[in-house]
Write an enzyme that holds these catalytic residues in place. Sequence first.
Site, mmCIF file in Angstrom:
data_model
loop_
_atom_site.group_PDB
_atom_site.id
_atom_site.type_symbol
_atom_site.label_atom_id
_atom_site.label_comp_id
_atom_site.label_asym_id
_atom_site.label_seq_id
_atom_site.Cartn_x
_atom_site.Cartn_y
_atom_site.Cartn_z
ATOM 1 N N ASP A 1 -104.023 -16.095 49.540
ATOM 2 C CA ASP A 1 -102.939 -17.051 49.309
ATOM 3 C C ASP A 1 -103.321 -18.438 49.822
ATOM 4 O O ASP A 1 -104.402 -18.656 50.367
ATOM 5 C CB ASP A 1 -101.664 -16.567 49.992
ATOM 6 C CG ASP A 1 -101.187 -15.228 49.427
ATOM 7 O OD1 ASP A 1 -101.287 -15.056 48.195
ATOM 8 O OD2 ASP A 1 -100.745 -14.383 50.213
ATOM 9 N N HIS B 1 -106.131 -16.831 43.488
ATOM 10 C CA HIS B 1 -104.883 -16.459 44.160
ATOM 11 C C HIS B 1 -104.647 -14.956 44.155
ATOM 12 O O HIS B 1 -103.777 -14.453 44.872
ATOM 13 C CB HIS B 1 -103.694 -17.165 43.481
ATOM 14 C CG HIS B 1 -102.675 -17.675 44.448
ATOM 15 N ND1 HIS B 1 -102.188 -16.919 45.485
ATOM 16 C CD2 HIS B 1 -102.046 -18.873 44.539
ATOM 17 C CE1 HIS B 1 -101.299 -17.614 46.158
ATOM 18 N NE2 HIS B 1 -101.202 -18.816 45.609
#
Length: 380
Positions: free
Chosen positions: A357, A353
Amino acid sequence: MAVEVVMPKLGMSMKEGTVSVWNKQVGETVNKGESIASINSEKIEMEIESPAEGTVLEIKVPEGEGVPPGTVICYIGAGNEQGQEKKEGRGLPKKERKKISPVARKMANNANLDIDTLVGTGPDGRITKADVLQALPDQKEKQTQTQIQNNKTDHQPVNMMRKTIASRMMKSLQTSAQLTITMKADVTKLTKLQPQLNETAIARHDTKLTMTDFVAKAAILSLLEHPAMNSQYQNERVETFEYVHLGIAAALENGLAVPVIRHAERLSLIELAKTIKLYGKKAREGKLLHDEIEGSTFTITNLGAYGVEHFTPILNPPEAGILGVGKMYETPVYQGGELCKGHILPLSLTFDHRVLDGAPASAFLSTVKAYLEKPVSILL
């Protein structure tokens, strides 16, 4: 003159190798090219072949001991010769041992079998794999009785490969922000197309196309469309690659190897399938070099053969993504408004992450799914 056998350097990053099993003992004859020992380093295990014909004069490095590359581990020569250390009076004493095949020795060691108690049925009393398998039931019963009586737990030493895997997995979890998403690909069309393609693939190229081959090709094409997934987070910056160095995880008897197919984006489906099979074979035989297991930009791991559907793969650092493939299963699906038997392939994507995203990661996985559901697009 005695010939030195040294610990090989299997790659620029190799710092130490460990002799896991000696297949030959002092005083035994050996042919050129014959396996004399098994060694393991941080990521791979392989056989060391004799550079000359002769007799094992001296073993300098005992089993389980690690030494730097270039270190002399044994001497081979004529029976009347001596190794350098033996001349100085510091050689290891000669020890008579039963003859046993390398595979049988490894199996016996893993099962904690005393080799001296085994009866060999091979040539010249050599202990074979079948002899070890024959002894396993009795050994297990004895171990169970001993554990019940002594209330003890069996302890196995951790080899270097296992230590490296443990270290890398812990580092991966501690230094990245990992998230896993899942999807299901309807591969009904692919399962119908695959047998037709295999007829030609086997006839022309002597290669069978597997589901892993199609998933790998779909992932490569998807990485080219979504380069953010083909990235690494290092030194507080994201490095994105124009090429795809694809890692294919391969389960081994005592660990895990990830052979790397360099510039996989240049390979056709047939070329990719051949390379995957070649590297898988080399991994199982312990013949991978360090340079063949380094530098991957994305990894695929398949647990479908073990009955697993969805799972949470751990990133292969410093990569930003790893694709897990589960067991394909049958289920009713609608095709053209009609209900029929379909085939579903579970996919699990773990991504970093810090690099991207959920939306772009989902877009990548959706593209992989689309390629698998429209298999003709993989071929064009």
